[in-house]
Design an enzyme around this catalytic site. Structure first.
Site, PDB file in Angstrom:
ATOM      1  CG  ASP A 198      -0.325   0.200   2.515  1.00  0.00           C
ATOM      2  OD1 ASP A 198       0.933   0.253   2.574  1.00  0.00           O
ATOM      3  OD2 ASP A 198      -1.045   0.346   3.521  1.00  0.00           O
TER       4      ASP A 198
ATOM      5  CB  CYS B 286       0.898  -2.466   4.719  1.00  0.00           C
ATOM      6  SG  CYS B 286       0.537  -3.567   6.098  1.00  0.00           S
TER       7      CYS B 286
ATOM      8  CB  THR C 204       1.707  -2.521  11.327  1.00  0.00           C
ATOM      9  OG1 THR C 204       0.500  -2.901  10.629  1.00  0.00           O
ATOM     10  CG2 THR C 204       1.511  -1.160  11.986  1.00  0.00           C
TER      11      THR C 204
ATOM     12  CG  HIS D  59       9.958 -23.815  13.359  1.00  0.00           C
ATOM     13  ND1 HIS D  59      10.133 -23.509  14.694  1.00  0.00           N
ATOM     14  CD2 HIS D  59      11.078 -24.506  12.982  1.00  0.00           C
ATOM     15  CE1 HIS D  59      11.306 -23.993  15.107  1.00  0.00           C
ATOM     16  NE2 HIS D  59      11.896 -24.595  14.083  1.00  0.00           N
TER      17      HIS D  59
ATOM     18  CG  HIS E 244       8.460 -27.700  12.345  1.00  0.00           C
ATOM     19  ND1 HIS E 244       8.137 -27.084  13.531  1.00  0.00           N
ATOM     20  CD2 HIS E 244       9.779 -28.004  12.404  1.00  0.00           C
ATOM     21  CE1 HIS E 244       9.227 -27.012  14.282  1.00  0.00           C
ATOM     22  NE2 HIS E 244      10.230 -27.563  13.628  1.00  0.00           N
TER      23      HIS E 244
END
Ligand code: RB5
Length: 148
Positions: A10, A68, A70, A101, A136
């Protein structure tokens, strides 16, 4: 044929996205830039997260990269798509563990919390690390299906 990696951002991630696209190309990948093509301070992360997640979800691409501010909005969007495992990574170690993992097939970078240099290091680590499988694989499978 070089691997296609879908990339989107963004406005907050726009600048970093340009660098990611360049770096992917430099490394021999074929980046598919879903945009934005120019900085639009009013754009919305969902509009660019969805096409990247959709490509990975449908198997058009094996991997995608989103960014973006965060990383959270992009991760929310991407993880709604079946078979997408989007990981927000703010350090190379997180990126490595997200691959080893969690078999993360979408890397999400928090552009406001990593420098350009850190972003490139995180990208490299994520690209170069394989899934460990074993215990995993069972855990990742249980995201979608309970039991053995
Ligand atoms: C945009 O200002 C910002 O909210 C967005 O980039 C992202 O951080 C949302 O999760």
């Amino acid at each position: 044929m070089s691997e296609q990696v879908y990339v989107g951002a963004d406005h907050a991630g726009f600048q970093l996205k340009q660098k990611l696209v360049d770096e992917l190309r430099r490394l021999g990948y074929e980046p598919v830039d879903v945009g934005p093509k120019a900085l639009d301070p009013a754009d919305d992360f969902s509009d660019y997260g969805k096409p990247v997640a959709d490509a990975v979800s449908r198997g058009v691409a094996q991997r995608g990269v989103l960014t973006c501010g965060t990383g959270l909005g992009m991760a929310y969007v991407a993880n709604r798509f079946p078979r997408v495992r989007a990981a927000v990574a703010w350090s190379p170690e997180i990126a490595e563990l997200a691959r080893k993992h969690n078999d993360a097939n979408v890397l999400v970078l928090p552009s406001r919390f990593v420098s350009e240099e850190e972003g490139m290091e995180i990208l490299h680590r994520w690209l170069d690390t394989g899934f460990e499988g074993g215990r995993h694989a069972r855990r990742v499978a249980k995201i979608d299906h309970d039991g053995p």
